[in-house]
Design an enzyme around this catalytic site. Structure first.
Site, mmCIF file in Angstrom:
data_model
loop_
_atom_site.group_PDB
_atom_site.id
_atom_site.type_symbol
_atom_site.label_atom_id
_atom_site.label_comp_id
_atom_site.label_asym_id
_atom_site.label_seq_id
_atom_site.Cartn_x
_atom_site.Cartn_y
_atom_site.Cartn_z
ATOM 1 N N GLY A 184 -2.164 -4.947 9.007
ATOM 2 C CA GLY A 184 -2.253 -6.284 8.419
ATOM 3 C C GLY A 184 -0.934 -6.691 7.792
ATOM 4 O O GLY A 184 -0.261 -5.888 7.153
ATOM 5 N N ASN A 208 -1.345 4.040 6.329
ATOM 6 C CA ASN A 208 -1.557 5.451 6.644
ATOM 7 C C ASN A 208 -1.837 5.708 8.124
ATOM 8 O O ASN A 208 -1.520 6.765 8.637
ATOM 9 C CB ASN A 208 -2.621 6.101 5.747
ATOM 10 C CG ASN A 208 -3.806 5.196 5.495
ATOM 11 O OD1 ASN A 208 -4.097 4.335 6.323
ATOM 12 N ND2 ASN A 208 -4.476 5.387 4.373
ATOM 13 N N THR A 257 1.286 -1.741 2.427
ATOM 14 C CA THR A 257 -0.150 -2.006 2.349
ATOM 15 C C THR A 257 -0.495 -2.687 1.040
ATOM 16 O O THR A 257 -0.069 -2.248 -0.022
ATOM 17 C CB THR A 257 -0.997 -0.727 2.482
ATOM 18 O OG1 THR A 257 -2.361 -1.052 2.188
ATOM 19 C CG2 THR A 257 -0.558 0.359 1.508
ATOM 20 N N ASP A 282 -3.365 -2.525 -0.037
ATOM 21 C CA ASP A 282 -4.393 -1.660 -0.615
ATOM 22 C C ASP A 282 -3.840 -0.656 -1.627
ATOM 23 O O ASP A 282 -4.601 -0.098 -2.415
ATOM 24 C CB ASP A 282 -5.111 -0.889 0.502
ATOM 25 C CG ASP A 282 -5.931 -1.806 1.389
ATOM 26 O OD1 ASP A 282 -6.378 -2.851 0.893
ATOM 27 O OD2 ASP A 282 -6.106 -1.480 2.576
ATOM 28 N N GLY A 287 -9.182 -5.101 0.313
ATOM 29 C CA GLY A 287 -9.046 -3.714 -0.088
ATOM 30 C C GLY A 287 -10.051 -2.873 0.634
ATOM 31 O O GLY A 287 -11.220 -3.234 0.698
ATOM 32 N N ARG A 288 -9.596 -1.761 1.202
ATOM 33 C CA ARG A 288 -10.521 -0.920 1.953
ATOM 34 C C ARG A 288 -11.327 -0.055 0.982
ATOM 35 O O ARG A 288 -12.191 -0.576 0.274
ATOM 36 C CB ARG A 288 -9.750 -0.119 2.986
ATOM 37 C CG ARG A 288 -9.240 -1.072 4.092
ATOM 38 C CD ARG A 288 -9.103 -0.382 5.429
ATOM 39 N NE ARG A 288 -8.346 0.851 5.331
ATOM 40 C CZ ARG A 288 -7.375 1.220 6.151
ATOM 41 N NH1 ARG A 288 -7.032 0.423 7.131
ATOM 42 N NH2 ARG A 288 -6.753 2.351 6.018
ATOM 43 N N ARG A 293 -2.894 -12.033 0.494
ATOM 44 C CA ARG A 293 -1.842 -11.087 0.850
ATOM 45 C C ARG A 293 -0.632 -11.771 1.474
ATOM 46 O O ARG A 293 0.328 -11.114 1.861
ATOM 47 C CB ARG A 293 -2.378 -9.995 1.775
ATOM 48 C CG ARG A 293 -2.926 -10.485 3.082
ATOM 49 C CD ARG A 293 -3.375 -9.335 3.997
ATOM 50 N NE ARG A 293 -4.225 -9.839 5.057
ATOM 51 C CZ ARG A 293 -3.787 -10.511 6.124
ATOM 52 N NH1 ARG A 293 -2.499 -10.724 6.282
ATOM 53 N NH2 ARG A 293 -4.622 -10.964 7.023
#
Lengths: 395, 395
Positions: free
Chosen positions: B11, B106, B134, B136, B182-183, B295
């Site tokens: 993303g 990651n 990221t 996140d 957010g994961r 974002r």
């Protein structure tokens, strides 16, 4: 004892408190008023005699409030009845109120106009002035409305950022729907076009305007699919109240809610279109809906808008002190570049319950793009440096 | 001929292009590389031999790209197979690539690590470096990740602006749900707490954290209703992947989609909670979901984040030129105030497919507020003047 009373009404904006502080500081500067009172939650607070003293706030608080989004007094969507008008005058007399300033949209202008007529009818000396406030930019008699420049700055950036985001992975989400606020006029949706000029003109989104409604959901979906076929992706800007040419809401026929003024609120047309388009064309379609944040994001506020909101409040206090009544503060544009405006007034009767839609000269012949005349009109309202220069590596 | 190759993955963020330009300018400055090539759409473009020359762009373009959100090269979510690794090495050899820089999260670190091992196994001299990217903030081995400071700045403001908006008319919309990206880690949701300090501490929202999941939907609704009863209103921050303690997604059990890495995406838990709460408590509940704009909003970017993203790219190019491989650039914090950081590295094997959740020391004993330690950690990443001072007229 002579009192000026001020209230805020309708949906809050990022700059409505700047108007409030303009009224307070303007009123104190006139030396006509001994006291500046504020209504808690607009007319509802007035009816309940819930007033707060605004004239003794420390300068540091006034300064911070001027730069605080949302309505610090609280707002209301109460529809004033004739009985309410009697009760209001009783409260005004009790507090020696001689000036009534109402910060709001066309519903508030209507309330103010009726209060003026009632005061005249019973022989109560009262100056009634409305201060424009609406992100919808749909009030007649003024070049534009405080609140619009800031949401336009937000939406222009949101449309461009959404488009650049789509370019990064067009296969993943080839269709994005950006749903924007705005009642029956397309000023907010139109501002999405402002982010695309020069090399980026070819990236302009599909703009849906209430002024040029699609024939039907099917014709709109066909236009969207044509854009996606040509580019590989499409971004579509959808006003939250969009209807087709037959008056059918794209989000379904039954309003999700109706407010005190009878304005219906329909389920999201952006969500409906995203689902329909995704299913019909077999691609992922995503809804982006900045919602209330678009009209509140102080980090993206237009400095021009913030300044004019304050000046509108200040002008209202001085006009009241000079004995004017039954008018709304308006802006008269003197020059586009460098941008210069002056405060003037328009009779409340001309404003109340009217809606100013986008003029034909602002809408392209395709019915869904904006003309150079619109860009000349709108860009100065966003303030300087509203759109950072971006670059691309691809066509 | 010696070539450095760079790509972007996953993303996009507001600052991922700053990392790209850092790589390009860093690579040119080392004088080790004759050529800097970029992969179009990450690994997918590499496999298709779609590379673009980045080494001859005019300085004005590089400067504008550095300040352009989204991934200018295009990104990808392609999962690399073992066959792909052979094909990749063939393309790398053909272009005399001796450094491979992968900007991503990651999953990208995993791809880079496997490519490094493959190059070693076949005896091909290649420096493989990952650059963290990221929103996140969930990569291990680094104090924080480029992209996080900017989304944290956005969400901190969005939560505060939403709260102030609610205060203006708490009877109209007493319940607001702010759904954030957010994961599986709660860093983005946690940033919503940063907007509330001093006099505003009492306005803090109900924070839902994946690290402290609610027992069930019912216990969460009860907690929200308790907050609404006490205050008259409540704002609830909901991560888009929120699950209850039993692992059940609050937006339903069936994922709406699954990406190439097997990450499932579930229907909006914020929408589900808004509907449930509205029905159960008989009040209007509204969902605010800034979505992708959070974002990407360059107008709210953190200058610290933008600078560090660039430095991470620059460091990657220099580490590659110095012969390092199989590492990710990381940030080491030297001081909180004034904030100082330095670039360092962490082995890719430690980063790949790991998730760093919020440490216990950052979560209050109530399981849903953030500690002073979190504030000390996160606030500097938002950059200076991230939160304008606001004022209120009411308690």
């Amino acid at each position: 004892m002579t009192t000026l009373l001020v209230g805020q009404s309708g949906g809050a904006t990022a700059v409505i408190n700047a108007s409030l502080i303009g009224v307070v500081e303007g009123a104190l500067a006139t030396a006509r008023y001994d006291r500046v009172l504020g209504m808690r939650h607009g007319i509802e607070g007035l009816l309940a005699d819930q007033l707060v003293d605004l004239g003794r706030l420390p300068a540091v608080t006034l300064d911070a409030l001027r730069r605080t989004p949302s309505a610090a007094l609280g707002t209301s969507r109460h529809k004033v009845s004739d009985d309410d008008l009697d009760r209001i005058l009783t409260v005004l007399r009790a507090h020696a109120v001689r000036a009534f300033i109402h910060i709001g949209g066309n519903d508030s202008a209507d309330t103010a106009h009726r209060l003026h007529l009632h005061a005249v009818a019973v022989g109560y000396d009262l100056a009634v002035i409305a201060v424009p406030k609406t992100v919808d930019n749909d009030l007649v008699g003024t070049d534009h409305c405080p609140g619009y420049g800031s949401i336009a700055r937000f939406i222009a950036n949101a449309a461009r950022d959404t488009t650049y985001d789509t370019l990064a992975a067009p296969k993943l989400y080839p269709l994005k729907f950006l749903e924007v606020m705005g009642r029956d006029a397309g000023w907010v949706a139109a501002s999405a076009a402002l982010g695309f000029s020069g090399d980026d003109s070819a990236l302009s989104p599909q703009l849906c305007l209430p002024e040029r409604p699609p024939e039907s959901v099917d014709t709109l979906l066909a236009a969207i699919e044509a854009m996606r076929s040509a580019r590989g992706w499409a971004v579509v800007v959808v006003p939250e109240t969009l209807r087709d040419a037959g008056g059918r809401h794209l989000g379904g026929e039954t309003p999700a809610s109706v407010d005190a003024f009878g304005h219906p609120y329909f389920a999201s047309p952006g969500a409906a279109l995203a689902q329909l388009a995704g299913e019909r064309f077999g691609v992922r379609a995503r809804l982006e809906k900045p919602g209330g944040f678009a009209r509140m994001a102080f980090g993206l506020v237009s400095p021009i808008d913030l300044d004019e909101a304050y000046r509108a409040g200040w002008a209202a206090a001085w006009r009241a002190a000079a004995g004017e009544s039954d008018v709304m503060i308006a802006f008269n544009r003197l020059a586009d570049e460098p941008y210069v405006s002056e405060e003037t007034v328009v009779p409340l009767a001309e404003v109340a319950n009217q809606v100013r839609v986008l003029p034909d000269a602002f809408i392209g012949s395709d019915g869904q793009s904006m003309t150079a005349a619109f860009r000349r009109y709108a860009l100065p309202l966003l303030g300087p440096d509203a759109l950072q220069p971006y670059a691309r590596l691809m066509a």
